[in-house]
Design an enzyme around this catalytic site. Structure first.
Site, PDB file in Angstrom:
ATOM      1  N   ASP A  52       0.860  -1.186   0.000  1.00 55.28           N
ATOM      2  CA  ASP A  52       0.000   0.000   0.000  1.00 55.28           C
ATOM      3  C   ASP A  52       0.893   1.232   0.000  1.00 55.28           C
ATOM      4  O   ASP A  52       2.010   1.184   0.532  1.00 55.28           O
ATOM      5  CB  ASP A  52      -0.903  -0.010   1.245  1.00 55.28           C
ATOM      6  N   HIS A 193     -20.035  -4.813 -14.639  1.00 50.51           N
ATOM      7  CA  HIS A 193     -20.329  -4.925 -13.208  1.00 50.51           C
ATOM      8  C   HIS A 193     -20.848  -3.548 -12.809  1.00 50.51           C
ATOM      9  O   HIS A 193     -20.084  -2.647 -12.473  1.00 50.51           O
ATOM     10  CB  HIS A 193     -19.050  -5.280 -12.435  1.00 50.51           C
TER      11      HIS A 193
HETATM   12  P1  NAD Z   1     -10.244   1.739   0.559  1.00 48.60           P
HETATM   13  O1  NAD Z   1     -10.274   3.227   0.435  1.00 48.60           O
HETATM   14  O2  NAD Z   1     -10.659   1.112   1.829  1.00 48.60           O
HETATM   15  O3  NAD Z   1      -8.773   1.205   0.239  1.00 48.60           O
HETATM   16  C1  NAD Z   1      -8.050   1.607  -0.863  1.00 48.60           C
HETATM   17  C2  NAD Z   1      -6.582   1.414  -0.521  1.00 48.60           C
HETATM   18  O4  NAD Z   1      -5.813   1.626  -1.698  1.00 48.60           O
HETATM   19  C3  NAD Z   1      -6.065   2.405   0.552  1.00 48.60           C
HETATM   20  O5  NAD Z   1      -5.439   1.687   1.598  1.00 48.60           O
HETATM   21  C4  NAD Z   1      -5.057   3.256  -0.224  1.00 48.60           C
HETATM   22  O6  NAD Z   1      -3.997   3.696   0.603  1.00 48.60           O
HETATM   23  C5  NAD Z   1      -4.614   2.257  -1.285  1.00 48.60           C
HETATM   24  N1  NAD Z   1      -3.979   2.863  -2.446  1.00 48.60           N
HETATM   25  C6  NAD Z   1      -4.336   3.965  -3.132  1.00 48.60           C
HETATM   26  N2  NAD Z   1      -3.500   4.154  -4.164  1.00 48.60           N
HETATM   27  C7  NAD Z   1      -2.596   3.148  -4.131  1.00 48.60           C
HETATM   28  C8  NAD Z   1      -1.482   2.784  -4.942  1.00 48.60           C
HETATM   29  N3  NAD Z   1      -1.119   3.517  -5.995  1.00 48.60           N
HETATM   30  N4  NAD Z   1      -0.787   1.653  -4.618  1.00 48.60           N
HETATM   31  C9  NAD Z   1      -1.134   0.908  -3.547  1.00 48.60           C
HETATM   32  N5  NAD Z   1      -2.178   1.214  -2.740  1.00 48.60           N
HETATM   33  C10 NAD Z   1      -2.887   2.318  -3.035  1.00 48.60           C
HETATM   34  O7  NAD Z   1     -11.125   1.195  -0.676  1.00 48.60           O
HETATM   35  P2  NAD Z   1     -11.805  -0.249  -0.768  1.00 48.60           P
HETATM   36  O8  NAD Z   1     -13.147  -0.196  -0.152  1.00 48.60           O
HETATM   37  O9  NAD Z   1     -10.827  -1.255  -0.336  1.00 48.60           O
HETATM   38  O10 NAD Z   1     -12.038  -0.357  -2.345  1.00 48.60           O
HETATM   39  C11 NAD Z   1     -10.940  -0.541  -3.228  1.00 48.60           C
HETATM   40  C12 NAD Z   1     -11.437  -0.593  -4.669  1.00 48.60           C
HETATM   41  O11 NAD Z   1     -12.232  -1.775  -4.864  1.00 48.60           O
HETATM   42  C13 NAD Z   1     -12.365   0.572  -5.046  1.00 48.60           C
HETATM   43  O12 NAD Z   1     -12.083   1.016  -6.347  1.00 48.60           O
HETATM   44  C14 NAD Z   1     -13.749  -0.032  -4.975  1.00 48.60           C
HETATM   45  O13 NAD Z   1     -14.691   0.657  -5.755  1.00 48.60           O
HETATM   46  C15 NAD Z   1     -13.441  -1.412  -5.521  1.00 48.60           C
HETATM   47  N6  NAD Z   1     -14.467  -2.434  -5.277  1.00 48.60           N
HETATM   48  C16 NAD Z   1     -14.704  -3.285  -6.279  1.00 48.60           C
HETATM   49  C17 NAD Z   1     -15.688  -4.256  -6.148  1.00 48.60           C
HETATM   50  C18 NAD Z   1     -15.957  -5.188  -7.313  1.00 48.60           C
HETATM   51  O14 NAD Z   1     -16.914  -5.972  -7.269  1.00 48.60           O
HETATM   52  N7  NAD Z   1     -15.158  -5.150  -8.349  1.00 48.60           N
HETATM   53  C19 NAD Z   1     -16.412  -4.370  -4.954  1.00 48.60           C
HETATM   54  C20 NAD Z   1     -16.112  -3.488  -3.925  1.00 48.60           C
HETATM   55  C21 NAD Z   1     -15.141  -2.497  -4.095  1.00 48.60           C
END
Ligand code: NAD
Length: 332
Positions: A52, A193
């Site tokens: 991260d 999705h």
């Molecule tokens: P979150 O905000 O809890 O976590 C995101 C993390 O990414 C944070 O810890 C941040 O520090 C880290 N981050 C940001 N830029 C980064 C980089 N360049 N390198 C490494 N780490 C980095 O968000 P979340 O709830 O965990 O959601 C993450 C993603 O998953 C979102 O885009 C969300 O929309 C997506 N999501 C997808 C689905 C699906 O079905 N595909 C379902 C739920 C969430």
């Protein structure tokens, strides 16, 4: 000790081979860590690296998870790391980036998350990563396409979580409605999705009997309107959860583990991952949810469903929307 944990005696007990299933997670947020926790509970990999931009968060998460290893049926080795330490991972799961806000459309997330996904892939490739990319960051179909372009990997090694979770939700709700084990419900959510996803009802089966025939044969018990409403519930499920608790994480974490197990187990399971379409359903150059056979090398092949004319139109509308949205990313 560590050496031994990386070795496994095969079932015939006649030779020892190295069998180390290594997953790296970029993004230690709610989704990344739900995935990590689910991997640990299911003993779905042997080694896990958590990356991260917030290094201390990754370290805290790795420690927290490590304290659970003693209670897990697994000898998983978990650490916070860098793309260099994850260069030889088998799977890099991309969960980094912003999550949807209440009422926010997944597509509006696109611009900022495309920058994140490209950055993750650039760093991973520079470090020498050559495994399978499992993309989850939203909007996932477009991010899968971004990952494909940025990595230059063959499409079979770039897998989006797609409509895997939506399909699981659908099967669960249909199982409840018909009073049948969801494992015996064969129905898929396809396309984006997101809001334009659709269910090809002509292909939905209970066992080998079409669900539409089950409704026709039992009109007093099962109504076509009810299953359409179930489809609507599936489409709105994420937004409802986001409105209630801010984000979704456990279901997608479990769905990612399901995909991971299909890969490491070389299961050849049919999962509706987001895959690069090359003529299937008349679609080219777009990543969208469709039933694919997933195994050790990634997406081994696609199951070409015989969709009805109106279902092909729904697929076309969904893919058109994804393509148009992806076009606006040029130059970002
Ligand atoms: P979150 O905000 O809890 O976590 C995101 C993390 O990414 C944070 O810890 C941040 O520090 C880290 N981050 C940001 N830029 C980064 C980089 N360049 N390198 C490494 N780490 C980095 O968000 P979340 O709830 O965990 O959601 C993450 C993603 O998953 C979102 O885009 C969300 O929309 C997506 N999501 C997808 C689905 C699906 O079905 N595909 C379902 C739920 C969430």
């Amino acid at each position: 000790m560590i050496e031994l944990s990386e070795r496994k005696i095969d079932t015939e007990m006649n030779y020892i081979k190295t069998d180390r299933r290594y997953v790296a997670i970029a993004g230690a947020g709610a989704v990344g860590m739900s995935y990590a926790f689910s991997l640990l509970c299911r003993s779905a990999c042997d080694k896990l690296c958590i990356i991260d931009t917030d290094r201390s968060r990754a370290e805290g998460e790795a420690s927290d998870l490590n304290h659970g290893v003693a209670f897990a049926e697994s000898n998983m080795r978990i650490s916070a790391g860098t793309y260099e330490s994850a260069a030889d991972a088998d799977i890099l799961a991309i969960c980094a980036g912003a999550a949807q806000r209440d009422g926010e459309n997944r597509l509006s997330l696109m611009q900022r998350n495309a920058v994140v996904v490209r950055g993750v892939i650039r760093d991973a490739l520079n470090a020498g990563f050559r495994g399978i990319l499992l993309v989850v960051t939203n909007p996932v179909d477009i991010m899968t396409r971004v990952a494909l372009d940025a990595s230059g990997f063959p499409p079979e090694r770039v897998i989006g979580s797609g409509t895997t979770l939506d399909t699981a939700r659908l099967r669960h709700l249909l199982g409840d409605y018909f009073g049948v084990d969801p494992r015996n419900i064969h129905a898929y959510v396809m396309g984006e999705h997101g809001d334009s996803e659709f269910i090809p009802w002509s292909q939905a089966m209970i066992g080998t009997k079409p669900i539409l025939d089950v409704c026709d044969d039992n009109p007093a018990q099962f109504r076509y309107e009810d299953i359409i409403n179930i489809g609507e519930d599936v489409r709105q499920a994420a937004q409802k959860i986001i409105a209630a608790k801010g984000s979704t994480c456990y279901g997608i974490g479990m769905a990612m583990t399901r995909i991971t197990r299909a890969i490491f187990g070389d299961e050849n399971s049919i999962l509706t991952v987001s895959a690069f379409l090359r003529g299937e359903y008349g679609q080219h150059g777009v990543c969208a949810g469709s039933p694919c056979i997933v195994g050790r090398t990634g997406i081994k092949s696609k199951v070409r469903l015989t969709l009805q004319e109106y279902e092909l139109k729904l697929m076309d509308e969904s893919c058109r929307l994804l393509k148009n949205a992806a076009r606006t990313l040029q130059g970002v």
